[in-house]
Structures are given as structure tokens and as C-alpha cells.
Scaffold this active site. Structure first.
Site, PDB file in Angstrom:
ATOM      1  N   GLY A  78      39.242  -5.964   2.743  1.00  0.00           N
ATOM      2  CA  GLY A  78      37.835  -6.122   2.037  1.00  0.00           C
ATOM      3  C   GLY A  78      37.815  -5.073   0.695  1.00  0.00           C
ATOM      4  O   GLY A  78      38.337  -4.218   1.145  1.00  0.00           O
ATOM      5  N   ASP A  81      34.505   1.449   6.350  1.00  0.00           N
ATOM      6  CA  ASP A  81      33.971   1.625   7.707  1.00  0.00           C
ATOM      7  C   ASP A  81      34.350   3.142   8.027  1.00  0.00           C
ATOM      8  O   ASP A  81      33.907   3.738   8.887  1.00  0.00           O
ATOM      9  CB  ASP A  81      34.733   0.497   8.596  1.00  0.00           C
ATOM     10  CG  ASP A  81      34.389  -0.769   8.137  1.00  0.00           C
ATOM     11  OD1 ASP A  81      33.540  -0.938   7.624  1.00  0.00           O
ATOM     12  OD2 ASP A  81      35.101  -1.691   8.670  1.00  0.00           O
ATOM     13  N   ARG A  87       4.825  -1.854   9.105  1.00  0.00           N
ATOM     14  CA  ARG A  87       5.692  -2.771   9.747  1.00  0.00           C
ATOM     15  C   ARG A  87       7.073  -2.025  10.362  1.00  0.00           C
ATOM     16  O   ARG A  87       7.118  -0.770   9.929  1.00  0.00           O
ATOM     17  CB  ARG A  87       6.276  -3.581   9.001  1.00  0.00           C
ATOM     18  CG  ARG A  87       5.505  -4.656   8.587  1.00  0.00           C
ATOM     19  CD  ARG A  87       6.075  -5.701   7.457  1.00  0.00           C
ATOM     20  NE  ARG A  87       5.242  -7.133   7.481  1.00  0.00           N
ATOM     21  CZ  ARG A  87       5.274  -7.990   6.279  1.00  0.00           C
ATOM     22  NH1 ARG A  87       6.060  -7.658   5.341  1.00  0.00           N
ATOM     23  NH2 ARG A  87       4.655  -9.068   6.430  1.00  0.00           N
ATOM     24  N   MET A 146      26.772  -2.587   7.850  1.00  0.00           N
ATOM     25  CA  MET A 146      28.171  -3.052   8.312  1.00  0.00           C
ATOM     26  C   MET A 146      28.923  -1.963   8.958  1.00  0.00           C
ATOM     27  O   MET A 146      28.451  -0.957   9.134  1.00  0.00           O
ATOM     28  CB  MET A 146      29.064  -3.198   6.845  1.00  0.00           C
ATOM     29  CG  MET A 146      29.167  -4.822   6.278  1.00  0.00           C
ATOM     30  SD  MET A 146      29.671  -4.907   4.949  1.00  0.00           S
ATOM     31  CE  MET A 146      29.718  -6.663   4.600  1.00  0.00           C
ATOM     32  N   ARG A 198      32.019  -3.171  11.511  1.00  0.00           N
ATOM     33  CA  ARG A 198      32.540  -3.870  12.488  1.00  0.00           C
ATOM     34  C   ARG A 198      32.088  -2.957  13.693  1.00  0.00           C
ATOM     35  O   ARG A 198      30.824  -2.681  14.083  1.00  0.00           O
ATOM     36  CB  ARG A 198      33.874  -3.754  12.271  1.00  0.00           C
ATOM     37  CG  ARG A 198      34.675  -4.507  11.333  1.00  0.00           C
ATOM     38  CD  ARG A 198      35.909  -4.852  11.307  1.00  0.00           C
ATOM     39  NE  ARG A 198      36.638  -5.131  10.040  1.00  0.00           N
ATOM     40  CZ  ARG A 198      36.708  -6.428   9.707  1.00  0.00           C
ATOM     41  NH1 ARG A 198      36.574  -7.248  10.789  1.00  0.00           N
ATOM     42  NH2 ARG A 198      36.993  -6.617   8.435  1.00  0.00           N
ATOM     43  N   ARG A 206      10.448  -6.884  10.967  1.00  0.00           N
ATOM     44  CA  ARG A 206      11.230  -7.899   9.926  1.00  0.00           C
ATOM     45  C   ARG A 206      12.587  -7.322   9.882  1.00  0.00           C
ATOM     46  O   ARG A 206      12.868  -5.943  10.219  1.00  0.00           O
ATOM     47  CB  ARG A 206      10.898  -7.593   8.506  1.00  0.00           C
ATOM     48  CG  ARG A 206       9.482  -8.017   8.331  1.00  0.00           C
ATOM     49  CD  ARG A 206       9.481  -9.849   8.146  1.00  0.00           C
ATOM     50  NE  ARG A 206       8.193 -10.163   7.778  1.00  0.00           N
ATOM     51  CZ  ARG A 206       7.204 -10.308   8.637  1.00  0.00           C
ATOM     52  NH1 ARG A 206       7.116 -10.292   9.872  1.00  0.00           N
ATOM     53  NH2 ARG A 206       5.969 -10.933   8.062  1.00  0.00           N
ATOM     54  N   HIS A 219      27.075  -7.458   2.343  1.00  0.00           N
ATOM     55  CA  HIS A 219      28.108  -6.840   1.207  1.00  0.00           C
ATOM     56  C   HIS A 219      27.363  -6.045   0.075  1.00  0.00           C
ATOM     57  O   HIS A 219      28.174  -5.730  -0.718  1.00  0.00           O
ATOM     58  CB  HIS A 219      28.625  -8.440   0.586  1.00  0.00           C
ATOM     59  CG  HIS A 219      29.454  -8.925   1.482  1.00  0.00           C
ATOM     60  ND1 HIS A 219      28.755  -9.767   2.602  1.00  0.00           N
ATOM     61  CD2 HIS A 219      30.967  -8.774   1.971  1.00  0.00           C
ATOM     62  CE1 HIS A 219      29.962 -10.244   3.239  1.00  0.00           C
ATOM     63  NE2 HIS A 219      30.958  -9.639   2.998  1.00  0.00           N
ATOM     64  N   THR A 220      26.061  -6.238   0.221  1.00  0.00           N
ATOM     65  CA  THR A 220      25.410  -4.999  -1.035  1.00  0.00           C
ATOM     66  C   THR A 220      26.156  -3.565  -0.811  1.00  0.00           C
ATOM     67  O   THR A 220      26.236  -3.005  -1.673  1.00  0.00           O
ATOM     68  CB  THR A 220      23.960  -4.830  -0.895  1.00  0.00           C
ATOM     69  OG1 THR A 220      23.698  -4.234   0.158  1.00  0.00           O
ATOM     70  CG2 THR A 220      23.181  -6.052  -0.858  1.00  0.00           C
TER      71      THR A 220
END
Ligand code: F6P
Length: 384
Positions: A15, A136, A171, A178, A180, A299, A305-306
């Protein structure tokens, strides 16, 4: 030794992340100074197999270290997958050096990409050097990988920003991050932004104790909005899964694809949405909110991916340049089969096979304590 090297190949695999171009530029700076030519191999090991290359002329890439992504493109290709003899495959791949016209190769990537580099070195004595990469930050051989702090900053900023809309609508937001099966990105960005609940894969969570009870305590202490951050790989304890979950069961989970440790890949289910669905089924939670004049609304937001997008921050630019410089120095010295790494603030060298082992957040890590204090002390202190 150094004068035998005239041309060095560079490839990026796995990645992408901010800082890859910074490493490439660091390599190019040192190579130019040592009169060594650089050639870019496109799309990681995929382009290596197909002899896809581009010339890398430093005069055409001023300040490349400031640019996100990788000019060499990337892919997740493992040339050792499904081969009958790794030794034979390694020898075939080593012959590619001649076809590509390179004397040495610098591979920039995570455990998969560098695992291939290690096989090439060990089984065919190929002249390879590794540079560890993953947002990561889960590689044992280095304290930090470049790209990690840029991703933490992006996620932290987004969580900060979400608080305004969470506040306006009173809210609950469940933000999925991300990483993993490692919780570094979630833990660091969650603490940085002051998230109210932080769920990571290393500590399986209990829906009742770690989410529902905390939300009830918070709303009773006067809080009107709440931000929960969860790793994409966060996992409920088996007990909690059996007792508290209505929308997923052990049976659903057993059917999912598995990670390398045999754990079902919950990321394929979108844990943030599962949590939202579960909370929406809890009338007791809704009543507690209503008692405090808040309608329960929840929500989910998947950062996805951002987190890998955009330019590297200054830390990652400098770390990338330092890694590139150090990798090129290893080539010049003739030291192969290693990867560069950051230990404290020093750049060191570790064998590829050691460096690419996985690391996780351990219980003694002070971030664990900080996370638990952040959650607990806020509502406790308000209750006084
Ligand atoms: O390993 C980096 C990473 O961004 C993980 O955090 C994430 O699970 C994965 O890659 C996403 O992969 P892809 O870009 O193939 O969707």
C-alpha cells in the site's frame, strides 16, 4: 566494493503512503553524489518481473521528498506465491538484475515486499537492501515507519473536525481507522484527538462494559455528544460476541476470510457499522439518553484511504530522506540483506528477516494507560 556498483534499482511495493517519494529522493541525492545511476522499477515486484523501468534523473525531480504517494507506482505482488521451489524462483529472480542492468536493488515496502527481498538475499545472494514502509507502523525492526505520523495527523484532524457536527446534532460518531490487526493508528490518533472511546485489536472489547456503560456514564455526566474510534480490525471478546451482539454471531464470523493468524478478518464486515447497528437496537441506552434530553443518534464514518492520501508531514519527509540516504550508504558499503530502521532518533541497520516481524501494542505501553484514563477520568471528574 563500492566501485562495483554503477546502477541501483529502486522499487516500492504494498500500500502507498506519504513519504515514499522522500525515500526515493534521499537515495537519489546520495547516489548522485557517489556518481551512481538510479533506475526506477515500476509497480513493485510486478514491474520487476516484467522489466518495467524508468530512468531517475535527479535534475527532473526537484523537491520530490515533499510529494505524497510514489512516482514508481506500487502493487501487492509476491513472486514467491505458489512456487514449488523457492530456491529456483530466487535464482530466476536474481538473474533479472542483469536484464534490468542493475547491480543492486533497494526495495521499499512492508513485510510482504521485504520478505521477497529477504528470500532473494538468502536464497540467491542478491544485492538487496530494504527500507521499511507501512502507515500501520507494525514492523518490529523500527520504532516508526514514515507515513505513520502523517496518517495519524490526518485522522486526528478529521476526528477534531467531526466534533463540530457531533456537537451540533448531539450525536454519537463511530469512526473506523485503518491498520489491519494492529492498533497503532487508532490509538495514536484517538488519543491525539481526545476520542471518548478507543477500540483496538490488541485488547478485544466488551460491548456492554467498554461501549454501552461508558456512553451511559458520559450522558449522565452531562456530555451531549460522543466520539468512539475503532480500528478496522477491532474485535469483541468471544463472551461479548455471544452475549451482547444481535447482528453478528460466531457462526457469521467463522465464515469470513482469515488473517495470517487464523483470525477472521472483521474489517470485511465494517466494524463501525456493526457497532452502530448494535447500539441502535439498545432501548436501555436510548432511554438513558432521553432522560438527559438527548435523542440517541449514531453515525459511522470510515476514514479508509483518506488516511494514506496527501503530502507527507515534516517528520515523514525527514525520516524518508534519512532512510533513503542510509539505504544508499549500505549499497555503497556493500552491506546487503539488511533494512534501515529508526531506533530512538538514530538510523540503524537490522537484518531483513528480523526487521519485518510484526509488532503490536503491548499491555505495558503507556498509551494503553493514557487511553483508559482519558475515558474514565472525564466522566468521573464531572460526576463530583
Ligand atoms: O497496510 C496498510 C493498509 O492501509 C491497511 O491499514 C489497510 O487495511 C490496507 O492497507 C488497505 O489496503 P488496500 O489499499 O489494498 O485497500
Amino acid at each position: 566494493m563500492g566501485n562495483q556498483i554503477k546502477k541501483v534499482g529502486i522499487l516500492t511495493g504494498g500500500g502507498d503512503c506519504p513519504g515514499l517519494n522522500s525515500v526515493i529522493y534521499g537515495i537519489m541525492l546520495k547516489a548522485y553524489d557517489a556518481s551512481i545511476e538510479c533506475v526506477g522499477i515500476l509497480k513493485g515486484w510486478k514491474g520487476f518481473l516484467k522489466n518495467q523501468t524508468i530512468p531517475l534523473d535527479i535534475a527532473e525531480h526537484d523537491d520530490l521528498h515533499t510529494v505524497g504517494g510514489t512516482i514508481l507506482y506500487t502493487s501487492r505482488t509476491n513472486p514467491f506465491r505458489e512456487v514449488s521451489s523457492k530456491e529456483e524462483r530466487a535464482k530466476e529472480l536474481a538473474k533479472k538484475f542483469e536484464e534490468l542492468g542493475i547491480d543492486a536493488l533497494i526495495a521499499i515496502g512492508g513485510d510482504d515486499t521485504l520478505g521477497v527481498a529477504d528470500n532473494l538475499y538468502k536464497l540467491a545472494n542478491a544485492k538487496v537492501v530494504g527500507v521499511p514502509k507501512t502507515i500501520d507502523n507494525d514492523l518490529a525492526g523500527t520504532h516508526y515507519t514514515f507515513g505513520f505520523w502523517s496518517a495519524v495527523q490526518l485522522a486526528s484532524n478529521t476526528i477534531d473536525n467531526l466534533t463540530t457536527t457531533a456537537h451540533s446534532h448531539q450525536r454519537v460518531f463511530v469512526v473506523e481507522i485503518m491498520g489491519r490487526d494492529a492498533g497503532f493508528l487508532t490509538m495514536y490518533s484517538g488519543i491525539s484527538a481526545g476520542a471518548d472511546i478507543i477500540l483496538i485489536p490488541e485488547t478485544p472489547f466488551d460491548l456492554e462494559r467498554d461501549v454501552i456503560e461508558v456512553l451511559k456514564k458520559r450522558v449522565n455526566a452531562g456530555y451531549k455528544y460522543h466520539i468512539l474510534v475503532t480500528s478496522e480490525g477491532a474485535y469483541p471478546s468471544l463472551e461479548s460476541l455471544n452475549q451482547d451482539f444481535k447482528t453478528i454471531s460466531k457462526e457469521n464470523i467463522e465464515k469470513l476470510p482469515k488473517d495470517t493468524f487464523g483470525n477472521p478478518l472483521l474489517s470485511t464486515l465494517k466494524i463501525s457499522q456493526i457497532i452502530v447497528d448494535e447500539l441502535n437496537l439498545r432501548d436501555d441506552l436510548k432511554e438513558e439518553f432521553q432522560k438527559n434530553d438527548v435523542d440517541f443518534e449514531c453515525r459511522s464514518v470510515v476514514l479508509g484511504h483518506t488516511m494514506r492520501a496527501g503530502t507527507p508531514n515534516s517528520f515523514d519527509r525527514i525520516l524518508g530522506l534519512r532512510f533513503g540516504l542510509a539505504a544508499m550508504k549500505l549499497v555503497l558499503e556493500g552491506t546487503f540483506g539488511n533494512m534501515v530502521s529508526l531506533q530512538g532518533n538514530k538510523i540503524k541497520t537490522v537484518p531483513l528477516s528480523e526487521g519485518v516481524k510484526k509488532k503490536y501494542i503491548t499491555p505495558e505501553n503507556d498509551k494503553m494507560e493514557l487511553r483508559d484514563l482519558l475515558v474514565k477520568i472525564r466522566y468521573l471528574s464531572k460526576q463530583k
